[in-house]
Enzyme design. Structure first.
Site, PDB file in Angstrom:
ATOM      1  N   ALA A  61       0.872  -1.178   0.000  1.00 49.53           N
ATOM      2  CA  ALA A  61       0.000   0.000   0.000  1.00 49.53           C
ATOM      3  C   ALA A  61       0.906   1.224   0.000  1.00 49.53           C
ATOM      4  O   ALA A  61       2.110   1.111   0.233  1.00 49.53           O
ATOM      5  CB  ALA A  61      -0.866  -0.017   1.252  1.00 49.53           C
ATOM      6  N   GLY A 100       0.554  -5.067   1.013  1.00 46.52           N
ATOM      7  CA  GLY A 100      -0.649  -5.071   0.177  1.00 46.52           C
ATOM      8  C   GLY A 100      -0.414  -5.714  -1.173  1.00 46.52           C
ATOM      9  O   GLY A 100      -1.351  -6.232  -1.798  1.00 46.52           O
ATOM     10  N   GLU A 103      -0.855  -9.299  -0.512  1.00 45.73           N
ATOM     11  CA  GLU A 103      -2.288  -9.511  -0.238  1.00 45.73           C
ATOM     12  C   GLU A 103      -3.097  -9.505  -1.541  1.00 45.73           C
ATOM     13  O   GLU A 103      -4.048 -10.279  -1.699  1.00 45.73           O
ATOM     14  CB  GLU A 103      -2.774  -8.436   0.733  1.00 45.73           C
ATOM     15  CG  GLU A 103      -2.200  -8.616   2.137  1.00 45.73           C
ATOM     16  CD  GLU A 103      -2.534  -7.470   3.055  1.00 45.73           C
ATOM     17  OE1 GLU A 103      -3.151  -7.720   4.114  1.00 45.73           O
ATOM     18  OE2 GLU A 103      -2.209  -6.315   2.712  1.00 45.73           O
ATOM     19  N   GLU A 123       4.510  -5.552   7.402  1.00 46.04           N
ATOM     20  CA  GLU A 123       3.771  -4.454   8.035  1.00 46.04           C
ATOM     21  C   GLU A 123       4.183  -4.187   9.486  1.00 46.04           C
ATOM     22  O   GLU A 123       4.204  -3.035   9.919  1.00 46.04           O
ATOM     23  CB  GLU A 123       2.253  -4.750   7.979  1.00 46.04           C
ATOM     24  CG  GLU A 123       1.601  -4.477   6.638  1.00 46.04           C
ATOM     25  CD  GLU A 123       1.725  -5.625   5.653  1.00 46.04           C
ATOM     26  OE1 GLU A 123       1.011  -5.608   4.626  1.00 46.04           O
ATOM     27  OE2 GLU A 123       2.552  -6.535   5.878  1.00 46.04           O
TER      28      GLU A 123
HETATM   29  N1  T1G Z   1       4.665   3.359  -0.154  1.00 44.61           N
HETATM   30  C1  T1G Z   1       5.146   4.567  -0.541  1.00 44.61           C
HETATM   31  N2  T1G Z   1       6.434   4.783  -0.961  1.00 44.61           N
HETATM   32  C2  T1G Z   1       7.233   3.718  -0.991  1.00 44.61           C
HETATM   33  C3  T1G Z   1       6.801   2.419  -0.593  1.00 44.61           C
HETATM   34  C4  T1G Z   1       5.445   2.267  -0.169  1.00 44.61           C
HETATM   35  N3  T1G Z   1       4.951   1.080   0.198  1.00 44.61           N
HETATM   36  N4  T1G Z   1       7.839   1.573  -0.728  1.00 44.61           N
HETATM   37  C5  T1G Z   1       8.870   2.307  -1.197  1.00 44.61           C
HETATM   38  N5  T1G Z   1       8.516   3.590  -1.351  1.00 44.61           N
HETATM   39  C6  T1G Z   1       9.347   4.678  -1.878  1.00 44.61           C
HETATM   40  C7  T1G Z   1      10.589   4.955  -1.028  1.00 44.61           C
HETATM   41  O1  T1G Z   1      10.323   5.876  -0.006  1.00 44.61           O
HETATM   42  C8  T1G Z   1      11.542   5.532  -2.062  1.00 44.61           C
HETATM   43  O2  T1G Z   1      11.208   6.878  -2.260  1.00 44.61           O
HETATM   44  C9  T1G Z   1      11.187   4.762  -3.319  1.00 44.61           C
HETATM   45  O3  T1G Z   1       9.865   4.269  -3.124  1.00 44.61           O
HETATM   46  C10 T1G Z   1      12.110   3.605  -3.590  1.00 44.61           C
HETATM   47  O4  T1G Z   1      12.175   2.816  -2.410  1.00 44.61           O
HETATM   48  C11 T1G Z   1      -2.698  -2.968   3.380  1.00 44.61           C
HETATM   49  C12 T1G Z   1      -1.047  -1.378   4.824  1.00 44.61           C
HETATM   50  C13 T1G Z   1       9.727  -2.274  -2.179  1.00 44.61           C
HETATM   51  C14 T1G Z   1      11.666  -3.531  -1.353  1.00 44.61           C
HETATM   52  O5  T1G Z   1       6.663  -2.262   3.922  1.00 44.61           O
HETATM   53  O6  T1G Z   1      10.622  -2.462   1.411  1.00 44.61           O
HETATM   54  O7  T1G Z   1       0.955  -2.694   2.403  1.00 44.61           O
HETATM   55  O8  T1G Z   1      13.312   7.959  -1.537  1.00 44.61           O
HETATM   56  O9  T1G Z   1      14.625   3.035  -2.018  1.00 44.61           O
HETATM   57  O10 T1G Z   1      15.578  -0.380  -2.405  1.00 44.61           O
HETATM   58  O11 T1G Z   1      -1.506  -4.586   4.458  1.00 44.61           O
HETATM   59  O12 T1G Z   1      10.981   0.040  -0.889  1.00 44.61           O
HETATM   60  O13 T1G Z   1      12.875   7.518  -3.969  1.00 44.61           O
HETATM   61  O14 T1G Z   1      11.525   9.239  -2.736  1.00 44.61           O
HETATM   62  O15 T1G Z   1      13.261   1.341  -0.740  1.00 44.61           O
HETATM   63  O16 T1G Z   1      14.311  -0.836  -4.564  1.00 44.61           O
HETATM   64  C15 T1G Z   1       4.078  -2.695   3.171  1.00 44.61           C
HETATM   65  C16 T1G Z   1       8.218  -1.071   1.764  1.00 44.61           C
HETATM   66  C17 T1G Z   1       3.387  -1.383   3.146  1.00 44.61           C
HETATM   67  C18 T1G Z   1       7.551  -2.395   1.735  1.00 44.61           C
HETATM   68  C19 T1G Z   1      11.991  -1.560  -2.872  1.00 44.61           C
HETATM   69  N6  T1G Z   1       5.218  -2.654   2.293  1.00 44.61           N
HETATM   70  N7  T1G Z   1       9.161  -0.877   0.680  1.00 44.61           N
HETATM   71  O17 T1G Z   1      13.275  -1.341  -2.354  1.00 44.61           O
HETATM   72  O18 T1G Z   1      13.667   1.058  -3.203  1.00 44.61           O
HETATM   73  S1  T1G Z   1       2.032  -1.379   4.271  1.00 44.61           S
HETATM   74  C20 T1G Z   1       6.437  -2.426   2.763  1.00 44.61           C
HETATM   75  C21 T1G Z   1      10.301  -1.588   0.627  1.00 44.61           C
HETATM   76  C22 T1G Z   1       0.829  -2.301   3.491  1.00 44.61           C
HETATM   77  C23 T1G Z   1      -1.334  -3.489   3.630  1.00 44.61           C
HETATM   78  C24 T1G Z   1      -0.398  -2.572   4.331  1.00 44.61           C
HETATM   79  C25 T1G Z   1      11.237  -1.236  -0.492  1.00 44.61           C
HETATM   80  C26 T1G Z   1      11.102  -2.160  -1.723  1.00 44.61           C
HETATM   81  P1  T1G Z   1      12.285   7.951  -2.642  1.00 44.61           P
HETATM   82  P2  T1G Z   1      13.511   2.067  -1.995  1.00 44.61           P
HETATM   83  P3  T1G Z   1      14.306  -0.392  -3.197  1.00 44.61           P
END
Ligand code: T1G
Length: 649
Positions: A61, A100, A103, A123
């Site tokens: 998400a 998400g 999911e 999460e």
């Molecule tokens: N939402 C918004 N921005 C995100 C994002 C996200 N989920 N994930 C990454 N970014 C932005 C990050 O800030 C950066 O921005 C750019 O993307 C590149 O990220 C309903 C509620 C996917 C493995 O916890 O682990 O889903 O600095 O440098 O090294 O149940 O990003 O360029 O401006 O990390 O290639 C759950 C979080 C969300 C995964 C990629 N998901 N992301 O790694 O790139 S909660 C996560 C990561 C959810 C549901 C719930 C990693 C990545 P900027 P990056 P990367």
């Protein structure tokens, strides 16, 4: 940013395209829901393949939306529409499918994964729980026992593990989309595969829950989310899918508003911004192919190990053969230890050791791209080392000092070309601690600074740019923290009470336990050196202890006593007798008040650090505290707390 559909021979290929991580923000959810309805109504479409554009499927998400109320359609609604479809939806997974994103895949009828795919529900790392069915659909595919660590500890599964567990139905041999289309064709020609929601879920034995709760208590380290996630898993087993979904949703909406989640989201974005400072993004960098390290002591060997763990060849230089062999021996043992713990194969351990070249003369550093000095903290010694390096190294080689206290400008005084010089302050043990303070001098060239950040990313370190002052960012705030703890003690608050308060707050140990571990003599010698320079440094209780031979764990006693071979701090009547003249009558203070005093002292010093431009922004100070000094992540950091936990996405 869009959701694109291409239909060929009855198979619709839907591509989610929202760079950089295909986050499922409101626009994506709207477009997806519309696509589901359109395809369900399209008689020509017999099955759907869902894929992600770019390097991954979906990263989750959109975390930046969490500070706002949920905007409909929420993700559960989109997933329910896919799950209810009478046409098979096949999720084609590559790169990562997280949160998400996983999911979404779980709501599909079938899943196929490419090689190198990583799947997870991270999460709890954001202080929330999966909120779109992850705690209910995942166990119905892989069982409760396998689902528990994925949901409560951020454990990732690779495609092979996922296949074995039944999380994915097949693996792609190469062309993921083509293989997914083939799978879709097959699914369309048979009965509709049962979605996860329709699969039964066997209740595990009570021991499984008991062990899982114990494991969560052990690993949660003060965060609430892992136990909430476990409870959602359990509730779904005991009350059924729909009840589980409702409970999960209520839990995530509450958790999103928690301080813990705000703090962890704040750090999530700070940790992504810090390694790529905006002002350096377009600056060319210098190559880092061969690195020299001078000094085979604790820091030098730690830095060498960090470089080797990142695959960089190292030349380690020492003054004499015996010391050099000792250092090389220590490194060999360290890598063999990693192999024994299963972190490396024996062969990898051998390669790590083989990639270190020992040297006794500066000319052996002639073709290094970067040389990091980690010798004894003495200005004259460091200046002579850099004078030698200035002569021995290529003119374009970067020269760095790992000093933690000495002004780098003084160290570089004898260096002809200061544009290639800067401070790289690692934290001990350097192959473990994530923090790297990068300290440019006024002359440091832009590409040299930018290259330092490349080094940090290569070493998987958390880099923070720091200005020049006594102690840079971290040690300066540490000194303030220690001074405030000492003030509380001289004010009559008991040492064990202060330490217990900070452990309760979430630190691994309190300020006095930490000083005893590090050794009281290091800061004592610094105070003595300042007094010798004629600076008015007041006497502190620690001086009395050191003069009485109490230097901490290494002498069997400092603030606490220690039994031989044991690191358990024991209250010390002896120490109290020595410092009694400096103490006021004892008094009680609630733990929360003690912690608030100490953290407020840190944030106030942080304000001064910001005002002096030693740190560029509050988040940098919080990254220093979290990655260098064990400040509990789920509290965000002293600056975040001082801002009342306000989170700027
Ligand atoms: N939402 C918004 N921005 C995100 C994002 C996200 N989920 N994930 C990454 N970014 C932005 C990050 O800030 C950066 O921005 C750019 O993307 C590149 O990220 C309903 C509620 C996917 C493995 O916890 O682990 O889903 O600095 O440098 O090294 O149940 O990003 O360029 O401006 O990390 O290639 C759950 C979080 C969300 C995964 C990629 N998901 N992301 O790694 O790139 S909660 C996560 C990561 C959810 C549901 C719930 C990693 C990545 P900027 P990056 P990367």
């Amino acid at each position: 940013m869009n959701v694109e559909t291409k239909i060929t021979d009855g198979i619709a290929v839907v591509t989610i395209d929202n760079p950089p991580v295909n986050a499922l923000n409101l626009a994506m959810r709207n477009a997806l829901l519309e696509t589901v309805h359109t395809l369900n109504a399209d008689a020509k479409v017999r099955a759907v393949v869902l894929r992600g554009a770019g390097k991954l499927f979906v990263g989750g998400a959109d975390i930046t939306e969490f500070d706002r109320p949920v905007e409909e359609p929420a993700l559960p609604e989109v997933l329910a529409a896919i799950e209810a479809s009478k046409k098979p939806w096949i999720a084609a997974l590559h790169g990562v499918a997280l949160g998400g994103g996983l999911e979404l895949a779980l709501a599909c009828h079938l899943r196929i994964a490419a090689s190198g795919t990583s799947l997870g529900l991270p999460e709890v790392g954001l202080g929330i729980i999966p909120g779109a069915g992850g705690t209910q659909r995942l166990p119905r595919l892989i069982g409760i026992e396998a689902a528990i660590p994925v949901v409560t500890t951020r454990k990732r599964l690779d495609e092979n593990q996922a296949l074995k567990l039944g999380l994915v139905d097949s693996l792609s041999s190469g062309d993921l989309t083509a293989d997914a289309i083939a799978l879709a064709r097959k699914a369309a020609s048979g009965p509709l595969p049962a979605t996860a929601a329709k699969r039964s879920l066997a209740a595990p034995s009570p021991e499984i829950w008991r062990d899982a709760e114990a494991a969560v208590r052990r690993t949660a380290k003060g965060t609430a989310a892992p136990m909430l996630a476990l409870q959602a898993l359990r509730l779904g087993v005991e009350n059924g899918f729909e009840a589980g979904l409702a409970h999960e949703r209520a839990t995530i909406l509450k958790a999103r508003a928690s301080q813990e989640s705000k703090a962890l989201r704040y750090l999530f974005f700070a940790e992504r911004a810090a390694p790529r400072p905006r002002e350096l993004r377009d600056v060319n960098t210098r190559p880092l192919r061969r690195i020299g390290v001078i000094g085979g002591g604790t820091m030098g060997t730690g830095i060498t190990a960090a470089l080797r763990n990142a695959g960089l060849p190292v030349v380690l230089m020492e003054r004499d053969e015996a010391i050099l062999n000792h250092s090389l021996g220590k490194l060999k043992k360290l890598f063999q230890g990693d192999a024994a713990k299963g972190r490396l194969s024996a062969e990898e351990a051998g390669q790590r050791t083989a990639g270190i070249e020992g040297a006794l003369t500066f000319d052996r550093l002639a073709d290094c791209d970067l040389v990091i000095e980690a010798v004894f903290e003495d200005l004259a010694v460091k200046q002579s080392v850099f004078a030698e390096l200035g002569r021995a190294c290529r003119p374009d080689a970067i020269l760095a000092t790992n000093t933690s206290y000495i002004d780098p400008r003084l160290i570089a005084e004898g260096l002809a070309d200061k544009t290639r010089f800067l401070g790289l302050h690692f934290f001990s043990p350097a192959h473990v601690m994530k923090l790297l303070e990068i300290i440019p001098v006024p002359e440091t060239a832009g590409d040299v600074l930018a290259t330092a950040f490349v080094l940090a990313r290569t070493l998987d370190k958390m880099p923070v740019r720091a200005g020049i002052c006594d102690g840079f960012i971290g040690n300066r705030i540490l000194r303030r923290y220690i001074a405030e703890a000492t003030a509380l003690m001289t004010d009559g608050v008991a040492i064990p009470a202060i330490d217990a308060a900070m452990r309760e707050f979430g630190l691994a140990m309190g300020p006095f336990e930490m000083q005893d571990m590090a050794g009281l003599d290091i800061s004592f010698m610094r105070r003595e050196a300042a007094r010798a320079r004629g600076e008015p440094v007041p006497e502190v209780p620690a001086d009395l202890l050191v003069r009485a031979g109490r230097k901490g764990q290494k002498t069997g006693g400092g603030w606490y006593d220690y039994a031989p071979g044991d690191r358990t701090p024991l209250p010390s009547p002896g120490a109290m007798r020595i410092i009694a003249p400096m103490l006021k009558p004892s008094r009680e203070m609630p733990s929360a008040e003690i912690a608030a005093r100490l953290v407020s002292a840190m944030s106030k010093e942080g304000e001064r650090v910001l005002a002096e431009g030693i740190a560029a922004e509050p988040a940098h100070i919080d990254l220093v505290e979290v990655h260098g000094y064990g400040f509990p992540r789920w509290r965000g950091g002293p600056m975040f707390m001082a801002q009342g936990g306000a989170h700027h996405g």
